[in-house]
Design a protein around this motif. Structure first.
Motif, short mmCIF file in Angstrom:
data_model
loop_
_atom_site.label_atom_id
_atom_site.label_comp_id
_atom_site.label_asym_id
_atom_site.label_seq_id
_atom_site.Cartn_x
_atom_site.Cartn_y
_atom_site.Cartn_z
N ASP A 225 0.83 -1.20 0.00
CA ASP A 225 0.00 0.00 0.00
C ASP A 225 0.87 1.25 0.00
O ASP A 225 2.09 1.19 -0.25
CB ASP A 225 -0.94 -0.01 1.21
CG ASP A 225 -0.18 -0.18 2.52
OD1 ASP A 225 1.07 -0.08 2.51
OD2 ASP A 225 -0.83 -0.40 3.56
N ASP A 226 0.26 2.38 0.30
CA ASP A 226 1.00 3.65 0.29
C ASP A 226 2.09 3.69 1.36
O ASP A 226 3.12 4.35 1.18
CB ASP A 226 0.04 4.82 0.48
CG ASP A 226 -0.98 4.91 -0.65
OD1 ASP A 226 -0.67 4.38 -1.75
OD2 ASP A 226 -2.07 5.49 -0.43
N LYS A 227 1.87 2.98 2.47
CA LYS A 227 2.86 2.97 3.55
C LYS A 227 3.91 1.89 3.36
O LYS A 227 4.81 1.76 4.19
CB LYS A 227 2.16 2.76 4.88
CG LYS A 227 1.20 3.90 5.24
CD LYS A 227 0.58 3.64 6.61
CE LYS A 227 -0.37 4.78 6.99
NZ LYS A 227 -0.99 4.55 8.32
N GLY A 228 3.80 1.10 2.29
CA GLY A 228 4.79 0.06 2.03
C GLY A 228 4.50 -1.26 2.70
O GLY A 228 5.39 -2.12 2.77
N ILE B 212 5.11 -8.95 2.55
CA ILE B 212 6.27 -8.10 2.86
C ILE B 212 5.77 -6.81 3.51
O ILE B 212 4.61 -6.45 3.40
CB ILE B 212 7.08 -7.78 1.59
CG1 ILE B 212 6.22 -7.02 0.58
CG2 ILE B 212 7.67 -9.05 0.98
CD1 ILE B 212 6.98 -6.55 -0.66
N TYR B 213 6.68 -6.16 4.20
CA TYR B 213 6.41 -4.84 4.77
C TYR B 213 7.70 -4.02 4.74
O TYR B 213 8.81 -4.57 4.68
CB TYR B 213 5.87 -4.96 6.21
CG TYR B 213 6.88 -5.48 7.21
CD1 TYR B 213 7.63 -4.61 8.00
CD2 TYR B 213 7.07 -6.86 7.38
CE1 TYR B 213 8.54 -5.08 8.93
CE2 TYR B 213 7.98 -7.34 8.29
CZ TYR B 213 8.71 -6.45 9.07
OH TYR B 213 9.61 -6.92 9.98
N LYS B 214 7.56 -2.72 4.81
CA LYS B 214 8.70 -1.83 4.66
C LYS B 214 9.28 -1.49 6.02
O LYS B 214 8.57 -1.12 6.96
CB LYS B 214 8.27 -0.55 3.94
CG LYS B 214 9.44 0.36 3.56
CD LYS B 214 8.96 1.53 2.72
CE LYS B 214 10.14 2.38 2.26
NZ LYS B 214 9.70 3.51 1.42
N GLU B 215 10.60 -1.63 6.12
CA GLU B 215 11.34 -1.22 7.31
C GLU B 215 11.69 0.26 7.18
O GLU B 215 12.45 0.65 6.29
CB GLU B 215 12.60 -2.06 7.48
CG GLU B 215 12.37 -3.47 7.99
CD GLU B 215 12.15 -3.50 9.49
OE1 GLU B 215 12.25 -2.42 10.12
OE2 GLU B 215 11.87 -4.57 10.03
N ARG B 216 11.14 1.06 8.08
CA ARG B 216 11.37 2.51 7.97
C ARG B 216 12.80 2.90 8.31
O ARG B 216 13.29 3.93 7.85
CB ARG B 216 10.39 3.24 8.89
CG ARG B 216 8.93 3.08 8.46
CD ARG B 216 8.00 3.80 9.41
NE ARG B 216 6.62 3.73 8.95
CZ ARG B 216 5.82 2.70 9.13
NH1 ARG B 216 6.27 1.62 9.78
NH2 ARG B 216 4.58 2.71 8.67
N SER B 217 13.47 2.09 9.11
CA SER B 217 14.84 2.44 9.49
C SER B 217 15.83 2.26 8.34
O SER B 217 16.78 3.04 8.19
CB SER B 217 15.29 1.59 10.69
OG SER B 217 15.22 0.21 10.36
N THR B 218 15.60 1.25 7.49
CA THR B 218 16.53 0.98 6.39
C THR B 218 15.94 1.34 5.03
O THR B 218 16.70 1.46 4.06
CB THR B 218 16.92 -0.51 6.37
OG1 THR B 218 15.74 -1.30 6.22
CG2 THR B 218 17.61 -0.89 7.67
N GLY B 219 14.63 1.49 4.93
CA GLY B 219 14.01 1.77 3.65
C GLY B 219 13.83 0.54 2.78
O GLY B 219 13.32 0.64 1.66
#
Length: 333
Positions: free
Chosen positions: A46-49, A54-61
């Motif tokens: 989605d828009d937040k990744g 899978i999901y997006k790690e905000r610390s590493t991108g």
């Protein structure tokens, strides 16, 4: 005959994520077979990744694999969960050890680590040699640190689900260690299929096929109830309980020969009797009720039960038995 699979060399690293530590695998015997599975993860986010696999790690991108995606890879690798249970956090274990040493119970109500949780997961991973290895991983959540990194609303939503989140993270750690997965991937790498190879029993081998058929027939008894499970003993069981065995069923309409021995060892009808055996005598008739003695006797008897009617002594006097044409009676003297 040993079977060698060299197709693993045909999966280039720039197009596939090969989760096998070797470039070729061999089956030890004909009883084993090598299976190569290709798994594709859902990379829709989605828009937040965040997505399903899978999901997006905000610390590493970069992107990490969720529990759902990890279970897909574990199923393809024939990984099974051996144990999954909660455990005491490290801080709580220290308090328990201190209480055992000082004989003084700690106070848990005001402890800042009262909501900490810990979970232990143990899985069984098949080896390229055909065996298995056990991997055990733990995950502990410090609610104090989590609260410091969240807003008040986020922490309120997190607190009721902290135990399940801890279990999921411990399971993902086990699968990541078993398959050699990276902690994060780029979106380009996640779009590549994952190649997993493992050894399974060869069902084409006669020995494996016979054993599998035997286990399958035995498991059918758990699906369909037998008369014993319903409380009704079967015919062989009932005969065994009665202390006798059932005779074998005759084959079709073929009669046994005259000189053939009977199945139970007893002589047949024609060997003992030349004619039909005599019928058993009828049981004796029931004895009739004892009749009272003749009338010339001085005693008076009851016409129904035949008991002697005797005189009765009371406080008012003596009641003398007296014969009556209808029935015996007493007269006060």
């Amino acid at each position: 005959m040993t079977q060698t699979i060299v197709q693993l060399n045909n999966y280039p690293r720039d197009r596939y994520n090969v989760l096998v530590p070797v470039t070729s695998m061999q089956a030890m015997s004909d009883l084993q077979k090598i299976i190569v599975n290709e798994v594709r993860l859902d990379t829709t986010v989605d828009d937040k990744g965040n997505g399903v696999d899978i999901y997006k790690e905000r610390s590493t991108g970069k992107y990490a694999i969720t529990k759902v995606g990890s279970m897909k890879l574990a199923a393809a690798a024939n990984i099974s969960i051996v144990a999954s249970e909660s455990a005491k956090p490290e801080v709580c274990q220290k308090c328990i050890d201190m209480a055992a040493a000082t004989n003084k119970a700690p106070i848990c109500g005001t402890c800042p680590h009262a909501y900490d949780v810990k979970h232990v997961v143990k899985i069984r991973v098949p080896e390229p040699s055909g065996g298995f290895r056990i991997i055990e991983k733990t995950k502990e959540i410090d609610c104090g640190l989590e609260k410091a990194s969240m807003t008040e609303q986020q922490y309120k939503r997190f607190l009721p689900h902290r135990a399940s989140i801890c279990e999921s993270k411990a399971l993902v750690r086990c699968i990541r260690d078993a398959l050699g997965l990276a902690s994060t991937y780029t979106m380009e790498d996640l779009r590549k299929p994952f190649i997993i190879a493992h050894i399974v029993p060869n069902l084409d081998a006669p020995e494996i096929r016979e054993r599998l058929a035997g286990n399958y027939l035995a498991s059918m008894g758990f699906l369909f109830e037998t008369p014993e499970k319903q409380g009704i003993p079967s015919a062989p069981k009932a005969a065994q309980d009665a202390g006798r065995a059932l005779p074998p069923a005759p084959a079709g309409d073929i009669l046994p020969e005259e000189d053939a021995e009977p199945y139970d060892g007893h002589p047949t009808y024609g060997d003992v009797y030349d004619e039909a055996p005599p019928l058993p005598e009828p049981p004796p008739a029931p004895t009739q009720r004892q009749q009272p003695p003749p009338a010339q006797s001085a005693d008076i008897y009851c016409e129904k039960c035949g008991v002697i009617i005797q005189d009765v002594h009371t406080r008012n006097g003596k009641w003398v038995a007296k014969a009556n044409p209808r029935r015996p009676s007493w007269t006060l003297v």
